[in-house]
Enzyme design. Sequence first.
Site, PDB file in Angstrom:
ATOM      1  N   ARG A  54      91.385  19.398  16.929  1.00 53.62           N
ATOM      2  CA  ARG A  54      92.301  17.944  16.887  1.00 53.62           C
ATOM      3  C   ARG A  54      92.427  17.332  15.903  1.00 53.62           C
ATOM      4  NH1 ARG A  54      90.864  14.027  22.502  1.00 53.62           N
ATOM      5  NH2 ARG A  54      91.747  15.525  23.240  1.00 53.62           N
ATOM      6  N   ASP A 164      98.623   0.282  24.442  1.00 50.12           N
ATOM      7  CA  ASP A 164      97.676   1.827  24.272  1.00 50.12           C
ATOM      8  C   ASP A 164      96.959   1.686  22.438  1.00 50.12           C
ATOM      9  OD1 ASP A 164      96.831   4.425  25.929  1.00 50.12           O
ATOM     10  OD2 ASP A 164      96.274   4.511  23.319  1.00 50.12           O
TER      11      ASP A 164
HETATM   12  C1  LIG Z   1      92.805   9.194  29.574  1.00 52.31           C
HETATM   13  S1  LIG Z   1      94.027   8.213  29.533  1.00 52.31           S
HETATM   14  C2  LIG Z   1      94.059   6.830  30.649  1.00 52.31           C
HETATM   15  C3  LIG Z   1      95.223   6.350  30.762  1.00 52.31           C
HETATM   16  C4  LIG Z   1      95.875   6.247  31.881  1.00 52.31           C
HETATM   17  N1  LIG Z   1      95.187   4.854  32.105  1.00 52.31           N
HETATM   18  C5  LIG Z   1      95.155   6.382  33.221  1.00 52.31           C
HETATM   19  O1  LIG Z   1      94.017   6.726  34.045  1.00 52.31           O
HETATM   20  O2  LIG Z   1      96.146   7.526  33.715  1.00 52.31           O
HETATM   21  C6  LIG Z   1      93.344   6.978  28.096  1.00 52.31           C
HETATM   22  C7  LIG Z   1      93.810   6.322  26.838  1.00 52.31           C
HETATM   23  O3  LIG Z   1      93.231   5.493  26.712  1.00 52.31           O
HETATM   24  C8  LIG Z   1      93.809   4.827  25.301  1.00 52.31           C
HETATM   25  N2  LIG Z   1      92.579   4.481  24.314  1.00 52.31           N
HETATM   26  C9  LIG Z   1      91.623   4.768  23.649  1.00 52.31           C
HETATM   27  N3  LIG Z   1      90.711   4.327  22.919  1.00 52.31           N
HETATM   28  C10 LIG Z   1      91.586   3.121  23.256  1.00 52.31           C
HETATM   29  C11 LIG Z   1      90.824   1.772  22.485  1.00 52.31           C
HETATM   30  N4  LIG Z   1      89.935   1.403  21.763  1.00 52.31           N
HETATM   31  N5  LIG Z   1      91.941   0.860  22.851  1.00 52.31           N
HETATM   32  C12 LIG Z   1      93.709   1.220  23.562  1.00 52.31           C
HETATM   33  N6  LIG Z   1      93.454   1.968  23.981  1.00 52.31           N
HETATM   34  C13 LIG Z   1      92.448   2.958  23.844  1.00 52.31           C
HETATM   35  C14 LIG Z   1      94.041   6.542  25.063  1.00 52.31           C
HETATM   36  O4  LIG Z   1      94.285   6.554  23.780  1.00 52.31           O
HETATM   37  C15 LIG Z   1      94.262   7.113  26.062  1.00 52.31           C
HETATM   38  O5  LIG Z   1      95.863   6.865  25.778  1.00 52.31           O
END
Ligand SMILES: C[S@@+](CC[C@H](N)C(=O)[O-])C[C@H]1O[C@@H](n2cnc3c(N)ncnc32)[C@H](O)[C@@H]1O
Length: 292
Positions: A54, A164
């Site tokens: 990454r 997000d």
């Molecule tokens: C695996 S995805 C989950 C998406 C959706 N909620 C689902 O369950 O299908 C995790 C998401 O969390 C976001 N994320 C990670 N750290 C975060 C933070 N500190 N604040 C907000 N979003 C965050 C990432 O950018 C990513 O898009």
Amino acid sequence: MSRATAAPALSAPFAAPGADISLTREDMKFISALVYEQAGIVIREHKEAMTRGRLARRVKALGLSSVAEYCAFLKTPQAASELPELINAVTTNHTAFFRERHHFDHLRKDVMPRLVQERSSRRGRIRIWSAACSSGEEPYSIAASCREALGHRNDVDFKILATDIDTDILARAEAGIYPAELIDRLPADVKPLMKLEGAGRGEVRMADEMRRLIAFKRLNLIEKWPMGGPFDVIFCRNVFIYFDTQTKASILDRFVALLAPGGFLYLGHSESLPQPHANLRLIGRTIYERTP
Ligand SMILES: C[S@@+](CC[C@H](N)C(=O)[O-])C[C@H]1O[C@@H](n2cnc3c(N)ncnc32)[C@H](O)[C@@H]1O
């Protein structure tokens, strides 16, 4: 400082030709600490190869020659504008329409009909928060699950907030354009809930009637939140897995403060409360009700 075993060169588009993408233990520690401080995300040691890949994208985007040079750049004051890009690069955005289907069934059949009946009589509000919405499949699935109960009524003020930390993925969510095959593969009983427009080249676009229900905003869960609530439902799924116990507990307390009594919190399939919470009662598979 000892250099970690040189990684096999990654193929394009991840690494610039000839770029040295090896990552020293010290740089890995530096990146992990920075990502934890900025986003609360814990990068575990076994994720080193993934992290290297990454970071290599950023090395290429900035025209640098090595991950080591990128890490050195991150330590300079000029790197402030690079931090969001670093976070965009290290987040995992895996998601799907109607992922963990039981949450959407609960919302559509048990929650929304009751809320609409209750709120419409006093022209009230219904607020739902998708707290780590990734590329939008989650908030659009929420919108699709709520349309039936909302019908064409204009006596309820309904809105979904979708947030997000990752600005790239949020832009994709807001565009609302997806491969048509993702919709084709949906179970027959939920497919008609989606309202779509053709976007060409095997793609579909979420129709305006779905899009106008959602406000997309960047929000970092570990920073201060600007919203006052209350929310009737909060989806926070498959992001707690990246946080440590302390971060999860603090975010949960803030969710509880924003949830209306009788409101619901949905967590991801492998997630649970770090410890029992006095104001959250488990009422179904990863479904918690906010108690008074
Ligand atoms: C695996 S995805 C989950 C998406 C959706 N909620 C689902 O369950 O299908 C995790 C998401 O969390 C976001 N994320 C990670 N750290 C975060 C933070 N500190 N604040 C907000 N979003 C965050 C990432 O950018 C990513 O898009």
